[in-house]
Design a protein around this motif. Structure first.
Motif, PDB file in Angstrom:
ATOM      1  N   ASP A  76      -5.373  -2.741  -0.541  1.00 18.55           N
ATOM      2  CA  ASP A  76      -4.441  -1.758  -0.001  1.00 18.55           C
ATOM      3  C   ASP A  76      -3.050  -1.940  -0.587  1.00 18.55           C
ATOM      4  O   ASP A  76      -2.195  -2.600  -0.020  1.00 18.55           O
ATOM      5  N   ASN A  78      -0.505   0.127  -1.155  1.00 21.64           N
ATOM      6  CA  ASN A  78       0.681   0.743  -0.542  1.00 21.64           C
ATOM      7  C   ASN A  78       0.780   0.448   0.956  1.00 21.64           C
ATOM      8  O   ASN A  78       1.608   1.018   1.661  1.00 21.64           O
ATOM      9  N   ARG A  79      -0.103  -0.457   1.419  1.00 21.97           N
ATOM     10  CA  ARG A  79       0.005  -0.973   2.796  1.00 21.97           C
ATOM     11  C   ARG A  79      -0.045   0.111   3.870  1.00 21.97           C
ATOM     12  O   ARG A  79       0.652   0.013   4.875  1.00 21.97           O
ATOM     13  N   ASP A  80      -0.859   1.120   3.641  1.00 19.35           N
ATOM     14  CA  ASP A  80      -0.991   2.112   4.708  1.00 19.35           C
ATOM     15  C   ASP A  80      -2.252   1.868   5.546  1.00 19.35           C
ATOM     16  O   ASP A  80      -2.611   2.658   6.402  1.00 19.35           O
ATOM     17  N   THR A  82      -5.360   1.795   4.634  1.00 16.87           N
ATOM     18  CA  THR A  82      -6.592   2.405   4.139  1.00 16.87           C
ATOM     19  C   THR A  82      -6.634   2.288   2.613  1.00 16.87           C
ATOM     20  O   THR A  82      -5.630   1.985   1.976  1.00 16.87           O
ATOM     21  N   LEU A  83      -7.813   2.519   2.055  1.00 14.22           N
ATOM     22  CA  LEU A  83      -7.949   2.520   0.600  1.00 14.22           C
ATOM     23  C   LEU A  83      -8.171   3.943   0.122  1.00 14.22           C
ATOM     24  O   LEU A  83      -9.139   4.599   0.531  1.00 14.22           O
ATOM     25  N   GLU A  87      -6.898   3.044  -5.234  1.00 12.21           N
ATOM     26  CA  GLU A  87      -6.847   1.663  -4.745  1.00 12.21           C
ATOM     27  C   GLU A  87      -8.232   1.030  -4.774  1.00 12.21           C
ATOM     28  O   GLU A  87      -8.396  -0.132  -5.125  1.00 12.21           O
TER      29      GLU A  87
HETATM   30 CA   LIG Z   1      -3.576   2.334   0.798  1.00 11.74          CA
END
Ligand SMILES: [Ca+2]
Length: 113
Positions: A76, A78-80, A82-83, A87
């Motif tokens: 992940d 961008n650390r949101d 989810t993939l 990613e």
């Molecule tokens: Ca992500």
């Protein structure tokens, strides 16, 4: 679990051969299919829940919740939480040392195109 140490070595011998056989573009299509198998159909991304639910499809059913969480966190970027497809592809490359050595540049081109 460390992704570098190799509990998820199932990919290692497998991806470089696929790239050789399918070419970079064909391999990306296979990765894309894998992504769609694992993703949450409504959200269009891989979530912790969808990964847990579908990991068995990729032969990863032996993964514990912690392993699944590690895999998700590892990928992940961008650390949101989810993939997304990009990613996921990047994570798959990182899980495959053979790919990293042999085909990285070719695959990066394929991703960016
Ligand atoms: Ca992500």
């Amino acid at each position: 679990m460390t992704m570098r140490g190799g509990s998820v070595v199932v990919f290692e011998d497998f991806f470089p051969v696929m790239v050789e056989r399918l070419g970079a573009q064909g391999f990306m299509e296979e990765l894309s299919k894998g992504f769609r198998l694992l993703m949450d159909k409504e959200k269009g991304v891989i979530t912790l829940e969808s990964l847990k639910r579908n990991a068995g499809l990729l032969g990863l059913s032996g993964m514990s919740d912690d392993d699944v969480q590690s895999m998700l966190s590892e990928g992940d970027l961008n650390r949101d939480g989810t993939l997304d497809e990009r990613e996921f592809c990047v994570l798959m490359f990182r899980l495959s040392p053979g790919l990293m050595k042999g085909s990285k540049e070719m695959l990066e081109e394929a991703i960016d195109s």
